[in-house]
Motif scaffolding. Structure first.
Motif, PDB file in Angstrom:
ATOM      1  N   PHE A  44       0.832  -1.205   0.000  1.00  0.00           N
ATOM      2  CA  PHE A  44       0.000   0.000   0.000  1.00  0.00           C
ATOM      3  C   PHE A  44       0.866   1.254   0.000  1.00  0.00           C
ATOM      4  O   PHE A  44       0.564   2.215  -0.721  1.00  0.00           O
ATOM      5  N   LEU A  45       1.925   1.266   0.786  1.00  0.00           N
ATOM      6  CA  LEU A  45       2.792   2.441   0.832  1.00  0.00           C
ATOM      7  C   LEU A  45       3.389   2.738  -0.543  1.00  0.00           C
ATOM      8  O   LEU A  45       3.336   3.878  -1.034  1.00  0.00           O
ATOM      9  N   LEU A  46       3.937   1.698  -1.198  1.00  0.00           N
ATOM     10  CA  LEU A  46       4.576   1.906  -2.499  1.00  0.00           C
ATOM     11  C   LEU A  46       3.550   2.279  -3.573  1.00  0.00           C
ATOM     12  O   LEU A  46       3.785   3.177  -4.381  1.00  0.00           O
ATOM     13  N   LYS A  47       2.403   1.602  -3.578  1.00  0.00           N
ATOM     14  CA  LYS A  47       1.404   1.882  -4.608  1.00  0.00           C
ATOM     15  C   LYS A  47       0.705   3.216  -4.366  1.00  0.00           C
ATOM     16  O   LYS A  47       0.300   3.882  -5.328  1.00  0.00           O
ATOM     17  N   PHE A  48       0.577   3.610  -3.114  1.00  0.00           N
ATOM     18  CA  PHE A  48       0.002   4.920  -2.814  1.00  0.00           C
ATOM     19  C   PHE A  48       0.915   6.029  -3.350  1.00  0.00           C
ATOM     20  O   PHE A  48       0.454   6.964  -4.021  1.00  0.00           O
ATOM     21  N   VAL A  49       2.188   5.917  -3.064  1.00  0.00           N
ATOM     22  CA  VAL A  49       3.147   6.908  -3.566  1.00  0.00           C
ATOM     23  C   VAL A  49       3.163   6.904  -5.090  1.00  0.00           C
ATOM     24  O   VAL A  49       3.187   7.958  -5.741  1.00  0.00           O
ATOM     25  N   ASN A  50       3.134   5.731  -5.683  1.00  0.00           N
ATOM     26  CA  ASN A  50       3.194   5.617  -7.142  1.00  0.00           C
ATOM     27  C   ASN A  50       1.979   6.246  -7.812  1.00  0.00           C
ATOM     28  O   ASN A  50       2.105   6.947  -8.822  1.00  0.00           O
ATOM     29  N   GLY A  88      -9.213   6.133  -2.456  1.00  0.00           N
ATOM     30  CA  GLY A  88      -8.397   7.334  -2.356  1.00  0.00           C
ATOM     31  C   GLY A  88      -8.705   8.332  -3.454  1.00  0.00           C
ATOM     32  O   GLY A  88      -8.799   9.546  -3.205  1.00  0.00           O
ATOM     33  N   PHE A  89      -8.895   7.848  -4.697  1.00  0.00           N
ATOM     34  CA  PHE A  89      -9.258   8.753  -5.794  1.00  0.00           C
ATOM     35  C   PHE A  89     -10.602   9.423  -5.528  1.00  0.00           C
ATOM     36  O   PHE A  89     -10.810  10.581  -5.875  1.00  0.00           O
ATOM     37  N   VAL A  90     -11.514   8.684  -4.917  1.00  0.00           N
ATOM     38  CA  VAL A  90     -12.866   9.204  -4.685  1.00  0.00           C
ATOM     39  C   VAL A  90     -12.870  10.260  -3.591  1.00  0.00           C
ATOM     40  O   VAL A  90     -13.639  11.225  -3.655  1.00  0.00           O
ATOM     41  N   THR A  91     -12.011  10.098  -2.588  1.00  0.00           N
ATOM     42  CA  THR A  91     -12.090  10.981  -1.413  1.00  0.00           C
ATOM     43  C   THR A  91     -10.980  12.032  -1.347  1.00  0.00           C
ATOM     44  O   THR A  91     -11.229  13.159  -0.921  1.00  0.00           O
ATOM     45  N   LEU A  92      -9.753  11.687  -1.757  1.00  0.00           N
ATOM     46  CA  LEU A  92      -8.626  12.589  -1.491  1.00  0.00           C
ATOM     47  C   LEU A  92      -8.707  13.880  -2.292  1.00  0.00           C
ATOM     48  O   LEU A  92      -8.487  14.965  -1.757  1.00  0.00           O
ATOM     49  N   PHE A  93      -9.006  13.792  -3.598  1.00  0.00           N
ATOM     50  CA  PHE A  93      -9.005  14.979  -4.462  1.00  0.00           C
ATOM     51  C   PHE A  93     -10.379  15.216  -5.070  1.00  0.00           C
ATOM     52  O   PHE A  93     -10.493  15.679  -6.191  1.00  0.00           O
ATOM     53  N   VAL A  94     -11.427  14.883  -4.305  1.00  0.00           N
ATOM     54  CA  VAL A  94     -12.770  14.967  -4.859  1.00  0.00           C
ATOM     55  C   VAL A  94     -13.169  16.413  -5.134  1.00  0.00           C
ATOM     56  O   VAL A  94     -14.062  16.670  -5.959  1.00  0.00           O
ATOM     57  N   ALA A  95     -12.504  17.380  -4.506  1.00  0.00           N
ATOM     58  CA  ALA A  95     -12.821  18.789  -4.758  1.00  0.00           C
ATOM     59  C   ALA A  95     -12.492  19.192  -6.187  1.00  0.00           C
ATOM     60  O   ALA A  95     -13.100  20.120  -6.728  1.00  0.00           O
ATOM     61  N   ILE A 124      -6.714   1.199   7.319  1.00  0.00           N
ATOM     62  CA  ILE A 124      -6.244   1.959   6.157  1.00  0.00           C
ATOM     63  C   ILE A 124      -7.355   2.866   5.632  1.00  0.00           C
ATOM     64  O   ILE A 124      -7.117   4.030   5.282  1.00  0.00           O
ATOM     65  N   LEU A 125      -8.575   2.358   5.583  1.00  0.00           N
ATOM     66  CA  LEU A 125      -9.707   3.179   5.125  1.00  0.00           C
ATOM     67  C   LEU A 125      -9.927   4.381   6.035  1.00  0.00           C
ATOM     68  O   LEU A 125     -10.164   5.501   5.553  1.00  0.00           O
ATOM     69  N   ARG A 126      -9.855   4.152   7.332  1.00  0.00           N
ATOM     70  CA  ARG A 126     -10.023   5.272   8.274  1.00  0.00           C
ATOM     71  C   ARG A 126      -8.906   6.297   8.086  1.00  0.00           C
ATOM     72  O   ARG A 126      -9.142   7.507   8.139  1.00  0.00           O
ATOM     73  N   GLY A 127      -7.681   5.818   7.887  1.00  0.00           N
ATOM     74  CA  GLY A 127      -6.570   6.746   7.662  1.00  0.00           C
ATOM     75  C   GLY A 127      -6.762   7.574   6.408  1.00  0.00           C
ATOM     76  O   GLY A 127      -6.501   8.789   6.409  1.00  0.00           O
ATOM     77  N   ILE A 128      -7.237   6.947   5.325  1.00  0.00           N
ATOM     78  CA  ILE A 128      -7.481   7.694   4.078  1.00  0.00           C
ATOM     79  C   ILE A 128      -8.602   8.706   4.286  1.00  0.00           C
ATOM     80  O   ILE A 128      -8.535   9.841   3.777  1.00  0.00           O
ATOM     81  N   GLY A 129      -9.632   8.324   5.050  1.00  0.00           N
ATOM     82  CA  GLY A 129     -10.715   9.265   5.318  1.00  0.00           C
ATOM     83  C   GLY A 129     -10.241  10.497   6.073  1.00  0.00           C
ATOM     84  O   GLY A 129     -10.663  11.625   5.761  1.00  0.00           O
ATOM     85  N   LYS A 130      -9.360  10.317   7.065  1.00  0.00           N
ATOM     86  CA  LYS A 130      -8.815  11.474   7.808  1.00  0.00           C
ATOM     87  C   LYS A 130      -7.917  12.317   6.906  1.00  0.00           C
ATOM     88  O   LYS A 130      -7.966  13.556   6.944  1.00  0.00           O
ATOM     89  N   LEU A 131      -7.080  11.630   6.105  1.00  0.00           N
ATOM     90  CA  LEU A 131      -6.178  12.363   5.208  1.00  0.00           C
ATOM     91  C   LEU A 131      -6.952  13.142   4.154  1.00  0.00           C
ATOM     92  O   LEU A 131      -6.520  14.228   3.728  1.00  0.00           O
ATOM     93  N   ALA A 132      -8.096  12.617   3.728  1.00  0.00           N
ATOM     94  CA  ALA A 132      -8.895  13.283   2.698  1.00  0.00           C
ATOM     95  C   ALA A 132      -9.370  14.658   3.162  1.00  0.00           C
ATOM     96  O   ALA A 132      -9.445  15.600   2.354  1.00  0.00           O
ATOM     97  N   VAL A 133      -9.708  14.781   4.439  1.00  0.00           N
ATOM     98  CA  VAL A 133     -10.156  16.076   4.955  1.00  0.00           C
ATOM     99  C   VAL A 133      -9.042  17.117   4.809  1.00  0.00           C
ATOM    100  O   VAL A 133      -9.275  18.246   4.350  1.00  0.00           O
ATOM    101  N   ILE A 134      -7.821  16.737   5.183  1.00  0.00           N
ATOM    102  CA  ILE A 134      -6.691  17.677   5.112  1.00  0.00           C
ATOM    103  C   ILE A 134      -6.381  18.036   3.669  1.00  0.00           C
ATOM    104  O   ILE A 134      -6.194  19.218   3.325  1.00  0.00           O
TER     105      ILE A 134
END
Length: 952
Positions: A579-585, A705-712, A757-767
């Motif tokens: 997940f770490l490597l593919k997230f960065v990629n 992550g695509f749905v939540t992180l940059f949904v704006a 991991i899902l909870r972490g992505i949800g928190k990161l998405a807000v920031i």
């Protein structure tokens, strides 16, 4: 069936032709022609055993299959290898010979005086291991007379007493005779539920397990002492095929082959090539004429078909066939897909709002108005000339579709959506735990992995060599330190490689833009930005797809060298690294466009250069949000279409075809054998092995992550994710039912580390969304202008406010345009997007006060947005209980009913004992009331009175 222990204990150099000769002598006198004649007169034995689903007697069900390779003689003529072992031969303890059915070539004795030691060693390990399985109570049957050349199969059956014993060890909850009524809703809720059931009836799968239950059997951990509590009227179906295979797999894991002090379970034997595969059988065929009804066929029709994409999944049947762990994955995927429906609807509304208000957007209208005659500074040195802002009209209008006040609302909505989704899944998970009798289930420590045992053995042998006392060894951090160091260096290198590739794409964009700007055609110059952006994103997509596969292999290798002890530890460490490597990629190119592009450009006359020749990239006049939207949409859609769908369909098909060609090349069959129908275990052997759920979860987590992180920046992301998941569910279902071997059912009560991991992505998405709205879009500069600088309270003059002026005489030597009269007139002042002092100011080109006012507003927005949304998410988390009220009541009701059952049982025992005591007392009194003469004449009667309790 018994292993010849005196031969299996021989040292390595003494194993070989002697044993083969002894076994050959035992088989001399076998008349193959007589056997063929008898078989031809009898009915088809394959039909009796339902083509491999049962032993040759047609009564004992095959619960598990072990596969191994063996070498045939050069002549290809072998003795008959398909043999049948009855119960007596399986349980015999006096029989001192190997597992029958092993064909031996008489020609081998003459042509091959010495067998390959490795093959001989594997054969001895198999014999010892299979003998230990028989001692554990399992029944085995061997089949080497198959259509697959050089492949032998060992069929395993678990008899009733073994199933009961292991079910008690594993604490499997089984349904008892006691049934109770499930609490039903009353009043208005009951009417609403009935209406909903009628409306949703067409989209419900037509399976018995999916119908709403009014009553439920009370479940209790199986106990041989309390068998009377369970409904054992049909012992054949009491333990279903999933449970039987799970029990056999547990025995296979703990049964050891202690050769050379090496305790080897089935995982170790598979890793060392002693067996090539081990798997449970599918229930039967899923297509064809005259196919008997089975769960696999039902799943194929009601679940693994694209024609039922609109229906709910039969999750209970999926769990019954594949086990709880796979059932939870598809249940989670179904809940996630359902929750995408409201997010998609809101995203479409936000997009349509942008389309409806694009003609009313004053900043884009000002940019498109040619009367403003705003001359912009060149985009590159020398080759680029001055240009009109009105030429970027299309980009400005398109940016409004995603950069409008509604996107702020959508970002807040998606943050709350993520929190609601997590809470909804927790409640759904508790319902499934109750329905599947997993309440109170705790995972026990798994058996050590084969690699871990090998490392421990190697460590103990080293200590023995140094004449040290060896207690029970285990691997410490000192043993793993080289692996930890390699992991750290490897991950840093991979992350650095990703950054380097992104940097290389930046260089490509800059150099290509400069090269295309030299084009003399106006159409070529106007399409430079679109061409560069599109080609760069496609390059990024190709690199991401390739590196995804590479990083997956590297993450597995890095985890293997750590040598985790159990499969659970291995899986968690692998998931973290992958997940770490593919997230960065996947997200590094998007992070660059969102937060770094256009931030370190400099200004005309003082630009920032890379390698002293390439200027840093600038954002388009409408901002970088439009480019971020393009980048996000192409990468997301490309990954879903190519990697998730085409790869999942194409690669298994290609592997299956290659395996078919290899088997066809190795086959040497006569016509009669070729026309024979394959056994079930032969068909399943040609399927793809199950590789775990990690790839399935990973692609969905990246999509989340695509749905939540940059949904704006891309409100349509939930819609594309929804369309992909509708296909993904049926694609995965078809793969599990038709393309893969049946996996071993694994009990699990949650989705494990993926939830964290899902909870972490949800928190990161807000920031991240707070920073995207604040720094990438023009939302904050517009608010600052509207409330601080606007003269009439409107957005008129906003574009001019965001542009600074530059005197062309201040260009550095050699950077001015080669054709300054390209626009038809001489340019004295050009404009560029920044908050700086004008050239006629005392502190010309310094950062202005407006910049600091906008920056302060941006930081304030980030803090307010982040804390407000975090508070609202926590409030949603707090207000929604994790366990539904009706489920908690049902669990409590089950406990009360179970106590009542045991109390009644104890009362029954006490009443029976009291009855016996009363009968004994009355009998004794009757005997004492007899006369001595009668007693002497009827001595038998007196003795019978005193013997009564013994009879009882």
């Amino acid at each position: 069936m018994r292993v010849n222990k005196k031969y299996s204990c021989l040292p390595a150099e003494e194993k070989g032709i002697h044993i083969i000769n002894i076994r050959a002598i035992e088989d001399i006198g076998y008349d193959q022609h007589e056997s063929t004649l008898l078989n031809s007169l009898s009915k088809n034995p394959d039909a009796d055993c339902k083509y491999g689903l049962y032993f040759r007697d047609g009564k004992r069900k095959v619960d598990y299959i072990l596969v191994y390779h063996y070498k045939k003689s050069s002549s290809g003529k072998t003795l008959s290898r398909r043999t049948q072992q009855n119960d007596a031969s399986v349980r015999s303890t006096k029989q001192d010979r190997p597992l029958p059915g092993k064909g031996v070539q008489l020609e081998m004795r003459d042509s091959e005086p010495h067998m390959d030691y490795h093959e001989d060693d594997k054969r001895f390990r198999r014999e010892e291991y299979e003998g230990n399985l028989v001692e554990a109570g399992l029944e085995l049957e061997r089949d080497e007379d198959t259509k697959i050349h050089g492949i032998g199969f060992v069929k395993i059956h678990a008899p009733w007493n073994v199933l009961c014993r292991e079910a008690e060890f594993l604490k499997l909850k089984m349904p008892t005779k006691k049934m109770y009524q499930i609490n039903q809703t009353h009043g208005l809720l009951k009417k609403i539920n009935s209406v909903i059931q009628k409306i949703t009836e067409p989209i419900q799968p037509k399976v018995a397990e999916h119908k709403p239950q009014m009553v439920k059997r009370l479940s209790y951990p199986f106990s041989r002492e309390k068998q009377h509590l369970f409904d054992l009227s049909d012992k054949d179906s009491f333990f279903d095929s999933k449970t039987r295979s799970t029990i056999v797999y547990e025995i296979l894991k703990r049964t050891t082959c202690t050769k050379a002090k090496y305790s080897m379970g089935i995982t170790s034997l598979l890793a060392n090539g002693v067996y090539s595969a081990a798997y449970p059988l599918h229930d039967g065929d899923y297509e064809g004429e005259n196919v008997e009804p089975n769960d696999r066929k039902l799943l194929c029709e009601e679940w693994a078909s694209y024609g039922v994409f609109y229906k709910y999944q039969p999750i209970d049947l999926v769990r019954k066939y594949f086990g709880e762990k796979i059932g939870l994955y598809f249940a989670w995927l179904g809940v996630y897909t359902q929750m995408l429906i409201p997010a998609s609807i809101v995203g479409i509304i936000v997009f349509l709002y942008g389309c409806a208000t694009v003609d009313e957007n004053i900043p884009s209208m000002e940019m498109c108005d040619q009367r403003n005659n705003i001359t912009m500074c060149p985009l590159c040195d020398k080759t680029c000339s001055y240009w009109k802002m009105s030429s970027a009209c299309a980009t400005a209008r398109a940016s409004h579709l995603f950069d409008n006040p509604a996107t702020v609302f959508f970002s807040v909505f998606m943050a709350l959506w993520a929190a609601t989704f997590m809470e909804h899944w927790k409640r759904k998970q508790m319902r499934l735990n109750y329905r599947w009798d997993l309440t109170g289930f705790e995972e026990e420590e798994d058996h050590p992995r084969a690699e871990y045992e090998a490392k421990v053995l190697e460590k103990s042998l080293r200590k023995e060599h140094k004449h040290k006392e060896t207690d029970k060894e285990k691997l410490t951090w000192k043993d793993r330190f080289p692996a930890y160091l390699t992991n750290f260096v490897g991950i840093i290198f991979m992350v650095g490689l990703t950054f380097a590739i992104v940097f290389g794409v930046i260089i490509y964009r800059i150099s290509t833009a400069a090269a295309l700007a030299i084009s003399s055609t106006p159409s070529g110059r106007s399409s430079v930005r679109v061409t560069v952006t599109a080609t760069a994103v496609i390059i990024n997509l190709v690199v991401i797809i390739i590196l995804d596969e590479v990083y997956g292999c590297i993450a597995r290798w890095l985890t293997q060298i750590e040598v985790p002890k159990t499969d659970k530890n291995f899986e968690e460490r692998l998931i973290f690294k992958a997940f770490l490597l593919k997230f960065v990629n996947a997200y590094t190119p998007i992070f660059y466009v969102a937060f770094f592009k256009g931030r370190f450009v400099g200004r005309p006359g003082d630009y920032v250069y890379i390698f002293h020749s390439f200027r840093m990239e600038e954002c388009a006049p409408g901002g970088c949000l439009m480019e971020l939207c393009i980048q996000l949409s192409i990468i997301m859609l490309g990954k879903q279409l190519i990697q998730n769908n085409l790869f999942e369909i194409g690669i298994p098909k290609m592997k299956k075809f290659i395996r078919y060609l290899k088997l066809k090349r190795r086959r040497s069959l006569d016509h009669e054998e070729h026309m024979k129908k394959k056994q079930r275990y032969e068909v399943d052997y040609n399927l793809e092995p199950f590789a775990g759920l990690t790839p399935e979860y990973m692609e969905m987590i990246i999509q989340f992550g695509f749905v939540t992180l940059f949904v704006a920046s891309f409100p349509l992301a939930p819609l594309f994710a929804l369309l992909n998941n509708i296909i993904e569910i049926r694609l995965d279902a078809k793969k599990f039912v038709t393309e893969l071997r049946r996996p071993v059912a694994v009990r699990a009560k949650d989705i494990g580390i993926w939830y964290n991991i899902l909870r972490g992505i949800g928190k990161l998405a807000v920031i991240i969304n707070a920073f995207v709205i604040s720094f990438t879009s023009d939302f904050i500069p517009r608010l600052v202008y509207l409330y601080m600088y606007s003269e009439n309270g409107t957005m008129h003059g906003f574009v001019n406010h965001t542009l600074s002026s530059f005197n062309v005489s201040d260009f550095q030597a050699g950077t001015a345009p080669n054709d300054p009269l390209d626009l038809g007139y001489e340019v004295q002042i050009c404009r560029y997007k920044d908050y700086r002092e004008p050239p006629w100011s005392e502190n010309k080109y310094d950062i202005s006060k407006d910049f600091w006012a906008v920056l302060a507003a941006r930081l304030a927005f980030v803090i307010v947005f982040q804390n407000l949304v975090m508070f609202m998410s926590e409030f949603v988390d707090w207000i929604i209980p994790d366990i539904p009220k009706d489920i908690s009541q049902q669990i409590h009701k089950e406990k009360v009913l179970m106590v009542e059952v045991f109390m009644r049982e104890e009362q029954g025992k006490l009443q029976m004992l009291e009855t016996w005591k009363d009968k004994d007392k009355r009998k004794g009194e009757n005997c004492n009331n007899h006369s001595p003469r009668l007693s002497r004449s009827r001595s038998g009667s007196l003795s019978s009175c005193h013997s009564y309790p013994l009879d009882v």
